[in-house]
Every structure is written in C-alpha cells, then in structure tokens.
Design an enzyme around this catalytic site. Structure first.
Site, PDB file in Angstrom:
ATOM      1  N   GLU A 105      -3.445   3.168  10.404  1.00  0.00           N
ATOM      2  CA  GLU A 105      -2.606   4.118   9.649  1.00  0.00           C
ATOM      3  C   GLU A 105      -1.999   5.174  10.566  1.00  0.00           C
ATOM      4  O   GLU A 105      -0.835   5.552  10.412  1.00  0.00           O
ATOM      5  CB  GLU A 105      -3.426   4.811   8.544  1.00  0.00           C
ATOM      6  N   ASP A 232      -0.418  -9.008   5.733  1.00  0.00           N
ATOM      7  CA  ASP A 232       1.050  -8.858   5.693  1.00  0.00           C
ATOM      8  C   ASP A 232       1.758  -8.546   7.015  1.00  0.00           C
ATOM      9  O   ASP A 232       2.486  -9.361   7.576  1.00  0.00           O
ATOM     10  CB  ASP A 232       1.450  -7.815   4.619  1.00  0.00           C
ATOM     11  N   GLU A 325       0.835  -3.350  -8.835  1.00  0.00           N
ATOM     12  CA  GLU A 325       0.289  -3.646  -7.494  1.00  0.00           C
ATOM     13  C   GLU A 325       0.056  -5.142  -7.320  1.00  0.00           C
ATOM     14  O   GLU A 325       0.297  -5.685  -6.258  1.00  0.00           O
ATOM     15  CB  GLU A 325      -1.019  -2.865  -7.292  1.00  0.00           C
ATOM     16  N   GLU A 344       8.239  -1.830  -0.435  1.00  0.00           N
ATOM     17  CA  GLU A 344       8.565  -3.160   0.112  1.00  0.00           C
ATOM     18  C   GLU A 344       9.705  -3.880  -0.600  1.00  0.00           C
ATOM     19  O   GLU A 344      10.580  -4.469   0.036  1.00  0.00           O
ATOM     20  CB  GLU A 344       7.308  -4.040   0.133  1.00  0.00           C
ATOM     21  N   THR A 428       6.771  -1.327  10.581  1.00  0.00           N
ATOM     22  CA  THR A 428       6.296  -1.571   9.222  1.00  0.00           C
ATOM     23  C   THR A 428       6.323  -0.300   8.384  1.00  0.00           C
ATOM     24  O   THR A 428       6.225  -0.343   7.168  1.00  0.00           O
ATOM     25  CB  THR A 428       4.874  -2.178   9.243  1.00  0.00           C
TER      26      THR A 428
END
Ligand code: DMJ
Length: 440
Positions: A105, A232, A325, A344, A428
C-alpha cells in the site's frame, strides 16, 4: 446536403461541449472533495467525510491523501492547491517513524505518488523523499526467496508477514524500477524484478498463480486462481513493466500469463475462479477489483475482449445502481455488497474510450458520475457505501478516490491531450510514470 453537414457539425460541437461540461463537473466534485480534506483532515492520511474527522493509518500520519492526490491536482490545473499540498509534503513528511507499514500500500500510494509528482514538477525534494522511503522499504526483500514480506518497520527495518500474495509481491516494479532509474541506484529495480521472477517461477504447470504463498518457503498456501484481489495487479504490472522499461522478461511472462488466463480463467463474458493446478472451476465470482482487466486488455490491443468484459462490469454496476464488491455472475447474486469508491470500472471505460472513441463509454461515465453523486456524495465530500443494496453509507474517503476514481473519470471526458498517453504508464494507483528509453 449542406443542411446535413451543418447538422453534423452542430452535433459534434454539442458533443464536444457536453464533454467539456462533464470534465468540468468532475473537476468541481474533485475540488469540493479536496477542500473538505483540507478543512477537516489537513495533515492526516484520509478524511472521514460523514463525521468530518481525520483518519491515520498508523497513528502517525504519512500524508497519504495529499501524496496520492498531488499529480491529480496538477493534472486538473488546481495549481494553488497543488502548491499548498506540495509544501505540506516537503516540509512535514518524514519516514523516520517507528511504525510498521504495509509495503504494497505504501509503495503504490506514497512511493508512486512521490515519483509521479517529481516527474511532473521537477522538485528534487520529492525525489529525495521517494529515495528515503525506498531505502526504508528495501528490507522487505530480505526473505529466503527474495519475495517480499508484507510489513516493514520504517525506522528499524524489521519485517513481518511471510504469508503474502501475487499482488503484494508483483506490484512493485513500476515504482521501484522508476526510483532506480531516477536515482541511478539499480538495487531498487533488481530487488523488485527478482521478486516477480521468483513468483512467476512458481506458477503451476498450466501457467497460473494462486491466491496465497509463503515467501519463506516458496510454497503455495491457497491455489485459488483468478484476476481479483490478491492477484489482480500482478498481471497488470507484467504488461506495464514490459511497456515502461521495455523489459523482455516481463513481456514474456505477460504473454504466457494472458494465454493461461484466457484458456482457464475466462468464463464466457466473465473471468471466474479456478484451481491453479487443475484449471477446474471452483467459483463463479467476479467483482469491482476485477474491473481493472479491460484496461489491461486494451493496453495489450485486445479490444474485443476488453469491450466484452467492460459490458459485463457495467451490467454488474447497473444491478443495484452502483457497483457491489463481488457478485456470483452465474446466479446474478450479490456476494459482497459494499462499494468502497473503487475506480477500476471507470479506469477501463477511460482506456476503452481512449482507444475506440466509442461514445458508449462516455455514456457509461455519465452513469458513473450520476450514481456517485446520488449515493455517495455527502455534504462534505464522498463516502463509501456499506451496501449497494440498502445504500447505507460508511464514513471514509479512501485516498484512491481522488488519486484514481475522479482522475480517470475526468480523463474520460477531458480532451485527448490532457495527458501524453503514449509516453506514460499509469501505475495501479493511477500515477503516470514517464516511459524511458533503454539506458536513460
Ligand atoms: C487501489 O489502491 C489500487 O488500484 C489497487 O491496485 C487496488 N485497490 C485500490 C482501488 O480499488
């Protein structure tokens, strides 16, 4: 004939005007949310927009929202706000803290944010901060396999968390690689690249990776294979590292991986869950995080699959008027009802629109903005939903809402030249990094 031409010109002018108006609406919402952060959470990591209180991830702030948002402020032309945020960062951000942080993160939000802002401003103090942070994160790679531990103490360098996943192991190379190029310290690139290679080496015979792996032993813990959370962005970074650095290994790993994904994980108009060893389908689950994949398919020039998957994602969004979600796509049933303001699906609409100029993606964008304004807008900023079914609100504006969600929504409506798309790669976390020619 003349009338027809005039009508066509009027229509295209009206469409252009509508785009500019939509871009402006997104800018307005961005600014309003940013000002709420300034008013109620200045100097802290994130805003809780319902209680109008700040949230810090680790007790002591790392200025996550300002660092994550700085390039978006610059991109949208909020120069005064950007200057104020930059001053806060260079004068107050210190990583010399006795706190244990999550490597993934902090890399994607803070290291990535510092690097893109440095590239946009040329302010050396941002690069110095990035270098200091990079050096403090480096101990994560000191595992027996070279795959990173999950957590590291920024002051002592003590690491923890051997059970990790492909996303947390393989989503570091764009940031660490760029840091290496900018500081001329190849160790950053080499460590992050080795981690990806080590992970890839452990793929199954049919070319897939699982959901959890022990970075000490290199053994898989959970063989579930999919393109969702925990996996992902590992795939995303294989392709993007090939583009950003011209890296042939990454290109080869991406080619192998996309072949395996399209053979085993793809399921009609969706991508589901299979066992990484047998390829046997174990679940028909798909969610908000998986919606990044059409964008990656566009980057790989597979517009046909990208269009098809984005249509599935949009159907998921429309089920309850905003995106859950996770759903079971066979039963068309919500499995996880929350909506944490994720970007996304909007990111993918932007990539598809950029590649095709098909107005259906702007139409999607209008739906996204309307849904966000109807269900997530508070009198201060935007907040998460606990449930897209009941529309019950949570109390958090995650930093990626400004860094990604509104950035991509803005770019969807902004003129093509708002960003030099062909010469950057978005991380990302939507931080644009400049493509460098080999040797630069
Ligand atoms: C972001 O922090 C990044 O996009 C990450 O890759 C996935 N999760 C959030 C947004 O949903």
């Amino acid at each position: 004939m003349k009338k027809l031409i005039v009508a066509l010109l009027l229509t295209s002018n009206a469409m252009f005007a509508a785009d500019a108006a939509m871009a402006q609406r997104v800018r307005d919402e961005f600014l309003r949310s940013w000002l709420a952060y300034e008013q109620y959470a200045w100097g802290h990591d994130e805003l809780r927009p319902v209680s109008k209180t700040p949230r810090d991830w680790y007790g002591e702030p790392l200025l996550i929202t300002p660092v994550d948002s700085l390039d978006a402020l610059l991109l949208m032309g909020f120069n005064d706000e950007a200057e104020k945020a930059k001053t806060l960062i260079v004068e107050h951000l210190s990583f010399d803290k006795d706190i244990e942080v999550k490597n993934f993160e902090i890399t994607i939000r803070v290291l990535g944010g510092l690097l893109s802002s440095y590239e946009m401003t040329g302010d050396e103090r941002l690069l110095k901060l990035a270098d200091d942070l990079g050096a403090r994160l480096l101990p994560v790679f000191d595992s027996p396999t070279g795959m990173p531990y999950m957590y590291v103490n920024l002051r002592s360098g003590k690491t923890r968390g051997a059970l990790s996943n492909p996303a947390e192991i393989g989503t570091l190379l764009l940031e660490f690689g760029t840091l290496a190029k900018l500081t001329h310290k190849p160790i950053y690139f080499n460590k992050a690249k080795n981690a990806v290679m080590q992970l890839y080496r452990r793929r199954s015979k049919i070319g897939l990776v699982g959901e959890e792996i022990d970075v000490k032993s290199g053994e898989w813990i959970n063989p579930a294979s999919h393109i969702g959370g925990g996996i992902d962005s590992y795939y995303e970074y294989l392709l993007k590292s090939a583009i950003l650095f011209g890296d042939k290994d990454c290109e080869r790993m991406w080619r192998e991986s996309i072949r395996a994904l399209n053979t085993h994980v793809a399921d009609g108009a969706w991508y589901g869950v299979v066992d990484m060893n047998s390829g046997k389908r174990t679940a028909t689950a798909f969610g908000a995080l998986q919606a990044f994949f059409p964008a990656v398919l566009v980057l790989d020039h597979d517009i046909r699959r990208a269009r098809k998957l984005e249509a599935s994602c949009f159907a998921m969004w429309k089920l309850h008027g905003i995106e859950p979600e996770e759903i079971d796509y066979e039963k068309i049933q919500v499995l996880e009802p929350g909506y944490p303001l994720r970007p996304e699906i909007i990111e993918s609409a932007y990539y598809l629109h950029h590649a095709t100029h098909d107005p259906q993606y702007e139409a999607m964008g209008r739906t996204f903005l309307e849904s966000l304004m109807t269900h997530c807008r508070t009198d201060a900023a935007y907040t998460t939903l606990k449930s897209v079914v009941t529309k019950e609100k949570g109390d958090l504006m995650p930093s990626f809402f400004l860094a990604e969600t509104l950035k991509y929504l803005y770019l969807l409506f902004a003129p093509d030249n708002a960003i030099d798309f062909d010469h950057i790669v978005f991380t990302t976390e939507a931080h644009p990094l400049r493509i460098r020619v080999v040797g630069e």
